[in-house]
Design an enzyme around this catalytic site. Structure first.
Site, PDB file in Angstrom:
ATOM      1  N   HIS A 140       2.138  19.745   0.983  1.00 13.63           N
ATOM      2  CA  HIS A 140       1.139  19.423  -0.032  1.00 13.63           C
ATOM      3  C   HIS A 140      -0.240  20.012   0.254  1.00 13.63           C
ATOM      4  O   HIS A 140      -1.107  19.974  -0.621  1.00 13.63           O
ATOM      5  CB  HIS A 140       0.986  17.905  -0.170  1.00 13.63           C
ATOM      6  CG  HIS A 140       2.180  17.205  -0.726  1.00 13.63           C
ATOM      7  ND1 HIS A 140       2.786  17.593  -1.899  1.00 13.63           N
ATOM      8  CD2 HIS A 140       2.890  16.136  -0.268  1.00 13.63           C
ATOM      9  CE1 HIS A 140       3.819  16.788  -2.144  1.00 13.63           C
ATOM     10  NE2 HIS A 140       3.906  15.915  -1.166  1.00 13.63           N
ATOM     11  N   ASP A 176      12.261  17.588  -0.822  1.00 15.88           N
ATOM     12  CA  ASP A 176      11.457  16.367  -0.775  1.00 15.88           C
ATOM     13  C   ASP A 176      11.398  15.752  -2.163  1.00 15.88           C
ATOM     14  O   ASP A 176      11.385  16.469  -3.167  1.00 15.88           O
ATOM     15  CB  ASP A 176      10.053  16.732  -0.289  1.00 15.88           C
ATOM     16  CG  ASP A 176       9.245  15.546   0.189  1.00 15.88           C
ATOM     17  OD1 ASP A 176       8.831  14.738  -0.660  1.00 15.88           O
ATOM     18  OD2 ASP A 176       9.010  15.436   1.400  1.00 15.88           O
ATOM     19  N   HIS A 178       8.949  14.482  -3.528  1.00 14.78           N
ATOM     20  CA  HIS A 178       7.667  14.854  -4.123  1.00 14.78           C
ATOM     21  C   HIS A 178       7.606  16.382  -4.268  1.00 14.78           C
ATOM     22  O   HIS A 178       7.987  17.109  -3.358  1.00 14.78           O
ATOM     23  CB  HIS A 178       6.508  14.374  -3.247  1.00 14.78           C
ATOM     24  CG  HIS A 178       6.505  12.890  -3.019  1.00 14.78           C
ATOM     25  ND1 HIS A 178       7.145  12.319  -1.943  1.00 14.78           N
ATOM     26  CD2 HIS A 178       5.954  11.878  -3.732  1.00 14.78           C
ATOM     27  CE1 HIS A 178       6.981  11.004  -1.995  1.00 14.78           C
ATOM     28  NE2 HIS A 178       6.270  10.713  -3.078  1.00 14.78           N
ATOM     29  N   ASP A 265      13.073  11.517   1.290  1.00 20.22           N
ATOM     30  CA  ASP A 265      12.543  10.350   0.591  1.00 20.22           C
ATOM     31  C   ASP A 265      13.123  10.190  -0.812  1.00 20.22           C
ATOM     32  O   ASP A 265      12.606   9.406  -1.610  1.00 20.22           O
ATOM     33  CB  ASP A 265      11.016  10.406   0.533  1.00 20.22           C
ATOM     34  CG  ASP A 265      10.462  11.809   0.331  1.00 20.22           C
ATOM     35  OD1 ASP A 265      11.251  12.732   0.061  1.00 20.22           O
ATOM     36  OD2 ASP A 265       9.236  11.984   0.449  1.00 20.22           O
TER      37      ASP A 265
END
Length: 395
Positions: A140, A176, A178, A265
């Site tokens: 990120h 991921d 995200h 996740d």
């Protein structure tokens, strides 16, 4: 000496810790390594050190803005100056944010970068076919700011190192939950780096990006694929979309090497997302990536860690399955042949912590027959298929 797979030592990277209460905690690394060693699946002969911090710093200077690097350095002091603290929020490092500054943050962040570049160099130099750096995957971070628990973008650093030294075409695969936004924007106009991310749709989850119409820009148009999944997606739909997306990307892009990020996740137990998958996807996704690497990149595969916030029940099993696949360990045959993958080692985990759950899984895979089925399963599956059709239009 040439190894099939190498494990990058992450001891120094474990200093990357915002606080004992922060969800991004290095205990995940310790639990994973302990599990693998209790299975006799991680031998010291396969462990290699990261590069030096100075070598990592050189790459960081190429991809991050000088004023941001200066801010990271200043805020790494035991007691930063008031004028530096006042600028922390500008760089995504405010004390009350999701990526708060902490003492020795710069050295810890450089250690993460050093490990990921070492993994890339091991593969590209021919020392290994595959290399894993589980402390990496900080996808990120942006050139000018921290975001989403990520200070320096080690994945972008590793890809940049591969591009500058070897000129190789890189397929980046991000699993991921995200969206891999930082890596995508680093290479959004680069036709020689293809970024693929499967994640929960940004309509409901941080960072709010990664929609199927994000296809790249300028010369990089077409070298980007996003697969935003509906909340409460389960194993079958997730794996179906992932398989179709990554196979199409490999076929269209023809990479020289795969760099993958393995945040875990998207599991139903994870507290920071809404996907309802089981450990099965963390067995199947590495298998598919390995098969694609064997067929299309002469086996060249660099893997990094990432998110995952159920530290005890999910992350160690998921990351161990990744290493078992990368290293071709014979334990996988037993896991694939036994109900629920068979038992985990007796006595694991021996690590003591007040945060250790009372109930821990005792098998490699989850017994999803005990889970409550999603009531909108068919609707969710149909929406994901419709998204895939649109996402693949440019490939």
């Amino acid at each position: 000496m040439s190894f099939r797979a190498l494990w990058i030592d992450n001891t120094a990277s474990r200093q990357y810790c915002f606080s004992e209460q922060h969800p991004f905690h290095p205990i995940r690394l310790e639990l994973t390594e302990q599990l693998l060693r209790q299975c006799d699946a991680l031998d010291d002969s396969l462990v290699m050190p990261p590069l030096s911090l100075e070598e990592a710093r050189d790459t960081v200077r190429r991809i991050h803005r000088p004023d941001y690097i200066a801010a990271v350095s200043a805020l790494s002091a035991p007691s930063p100056r008031p004028e530096d603290i006042r600028l922390a929020a500008q760089y995504g490092l405010d004390a009350d944010g999701d990526t708060p500054y902490f003492p020795d943050m710069e050295a810890a962040s450089l250690a993460v970068v050093a490990g990921s570049i070492a993994a890339a160099e091991a593969v590209m130099s021919g020392r290994a076919d595959r290399a894993l750096h589980l402390a990496g995957g900080l996808h990120h971070a942006f050139p000018d700011r921290a975001s989403g628990f990520c200070v320096y973008n080690d994945a972008a650093a590793a890809i940049s190192s591969i591009r500058s030294k070897y000129g190789a075409r890189v397929l980046y695969i991000d699993t991921d939950v995200h969206h891999g936004d930082g890596v995508q924007w680093f290479f959004y106009d680069d036709p020689d780096v293809f970024t693929l991310s499967i994640h929960e749709t940004g309509k409901f989850l941080f960072p709010g990006t990664g929609f199927h119409h994000e296809w790249g820009h300028s010369a990089g148009y077409g070298a980007c694929l996003n697969l935003p999944m509906e909340p409460y997606t389960e194993d079958d739909s997730w794996l179906d979309i992932f398989r179709h997306g990554v196979e199409r990307a490999v076929s269209a892009f023809k990479p020289d090497v795969i760099v993958s990020q393995h945040g875990c996740d998207a599991h139903a137990f994870d507290p920071l997302a809404h996907i309802h998958c089981s450990m099965r996807i963390y067995r199947e996704m590495p298998r598919l990536i390995r098969e694609l690497a064997d067929r299309h990149t002469n086996g060249r595969w660099v893997a990094l860690g990432g998110g995952g916030y159920d530290h005890w029940r999910v992350v160690p099993r998921a990351w161990s399955l990744l290493w078992l696949e990368m290293s071709g360990h014979p334990l996988l045959e037993r896991i694939d042949s036994l109900p629920l993958g068979g038992p985990l080692p007796e006595g694991w985990p021996s690590l003591d912590s007040p945060l250790k759950p009372d109930q821990l899984p005792r098998t490699w895979l989850d017994d999803t027959s005990t889970w409550t089925p999603m009531p909108r399963r068919q609707e969710i599956t149909d929406k994901n298929k419709a998204m895939l059709d649109i996402a693949l239009q440019h490939l």
